[in-house]
Design an enzyme around this catalytic site. Structure first.
Site, mmCIF file in Angstrom:
data_model
loop_
_atom_site.group_PDB
_atom_site.id
_atom_site.type_symbol
_atom_site.label_atom_id
_atom_site.label_comp_id
_atom_site.label_asym_id
_atom_site.label_seq_id
_atom_site.Cartn_x
_atom_site.Cartn_y
_atom_site.Cartn_z
ATOM 1 N N ALA A 150 0.855 -1.185 0.000
ATOM 2 C CA ALA A 150 0.000 0.000 0.000
ATOM 3 C C ALA A 150 0.894 1.239 0.000
ATOM 4 C CB ALA A 150 -0.908 -0.004 1.223
ATOM 5 N N GLY B 186 -0.099 -5.012 0.838
ATOM 6 C CA GLY B 186 -1.343 -4.914 0.078
ATOM 7 C C GLY B 186 -1.281 -5.601 -1.263
ATOM 8 N N GLU C 3 -1.961 -9.167 -0.556
ATOM 9 C CA GLU C 3 -3.377 -9.268 -0.209
ATOM 10 C C GLU C 3 -4.259 -9.159 -1.452
ATOM 11 O OE1 GLU C 3 -3.565 -7.466 4.287
ATOM 12 O OE2 GLU C 3 -3.003 -6.099 2.674
ATOM 13 N N GLU D 2 4.214 -5.727 7.027
ATOM 14 C CA GLU D 2 3.630 -4.635 7.815
ATOM 15 C C GLU D 2 4.201 -4.554 9.230
ATOM 16 O OE1 GLU D 2 0.486 -5.746 4.730
ATOM 17 O OE2 GLU D 2 1.920 -6.809 6.006
#
Length: 295
Positions: A103, A146, A149, A169
């Site tokens: 992200a 992300g 994911e 993360e």
């Protein structure tokens, strides 16, 4: 008579204009988003029959980091391809260097707990997971945070031989927020998911295949074409039945065995009300290719 003649010509002209407009509208509805203009994506229709939608994440300077703008464009694109009856499957890919390196940290950095709660942060990032049509992730390079994911939201993951997967993360003082601790655990098991999430370590494409995270691994330059071939193969079947089958597999992924078995059985029974089930079995008995009508 002259006035009447002019009026008839005007009416006829208006009717032709309306017909032409409706024809254009029908034509456009068959290929929604065939020529879009995006800031963060590239899209095209691929395969011999142009029935596989290929979406390429396109933020090269940021290694395809997932920002709100990119995810909004991706959501809108999925919405439109889902409505397009000419699209049988969707492939999402990035560059050879990065599928998506995570992200956008700079975009997230100013967030507070209150802003995340009140804005329901990341809630609208899951459109891919809810698409009725099959979605294939073609992962080259980094699929981290992300990006990993997003790949797991897809139905099938194909990887290039140099792909790297990870949930880093923890090193940023946070945890995965778009399914990293949930989907990963269901796919690879508790121990491996814990190791990846608690260390932030990356795994290779070969490791990901052994763990069941990835279906197949290909040379990087063949990855996208192989993913498109997979989409084409899916496209040879009844789209109606494909969607029912996808729902049944997802039910196994999300419920208990007994609930899943009941859902599967009832869905199997439901296929006997479709013309495509009848055509498929008739074609098999008659030793010919089926002509599915998605009915």
């Amino acid at each position: 008579m002259l006035i009447m003649s002019l009026l008839l010509k005007q009416v006829a002209g208006r009717a032709n204009f309306i017909f032409a407009q409706s024809s254009v509208a029908r034509s456009e509805s068959l290929r929604l988003y065939s020529t879009p203009a995006f800031q963060y994506l590239k899209t095209e229709l691929a395969g011999e029959k142009k029935n596989v939608a290929l979406i390429t994440l396109d933020r090269p300077k940021a290694l395809n980091a997932l920002c709100n703008g990119l995810m909004k464009e991706l959501s809108d694109t999925i919405n439109n391809y889902e409505k397009d009856e000419g699209v049988a499957a969707i492939v999402i890919t990035g560059s050879e260097k990065a599928f998506a390196a995570g992200a956008d940290i700079k975009e997230m950095q100013p967030n507070t707990y209150a802003k995340c709660i009140l804005g329901n942060f990341l809630n609208d990032w899951t459109r891919v997971a809810h698409c009725q049509k099959p979605i294939i992730a073609a992962v080259n390079g980094y699929a981290l945070g992300g990006g990993c994911e997003l790949a797991m939201m897809c139905d099938i993951i194909y990887a290039g031989e140099k792909a790297k997967f990870g949930q880093p993360e923890i090193a940023l003082g946070t945890i995965p927020g778009a399914g990293g601790t949930q989907r990963l655990t269901r796919v690879v098991g508790k121990s491996k998911a814990m190791e990846m999430c608690l260390t932030g370590n990356m795994i290779s494409a070969d490791e990901a295949e052994k763990m069941g995270l990835v279906s197949k691994v290909f040379p990087s330059d063949q990855l996208v074409s192989e993913a498109v071939k997979l989409g084409e193969k899916i496209g040879t079947h009844s789209q109606l039945i494909v969607q029912l089958c996808k729902e049944s597999v997802n039910t196994a992924y999300e419920t208990t065995l007994q609930e899943g078995l009941k859902y599967e059985r009832r869905t199997f029974h439901a296929t006997f009300s479709t013309a495509d089930r009848k055509e498929g079995m008739n074609a098999f008995a008659e030793k010919r290719k089926p002509d599915f009508k998605n009915e």
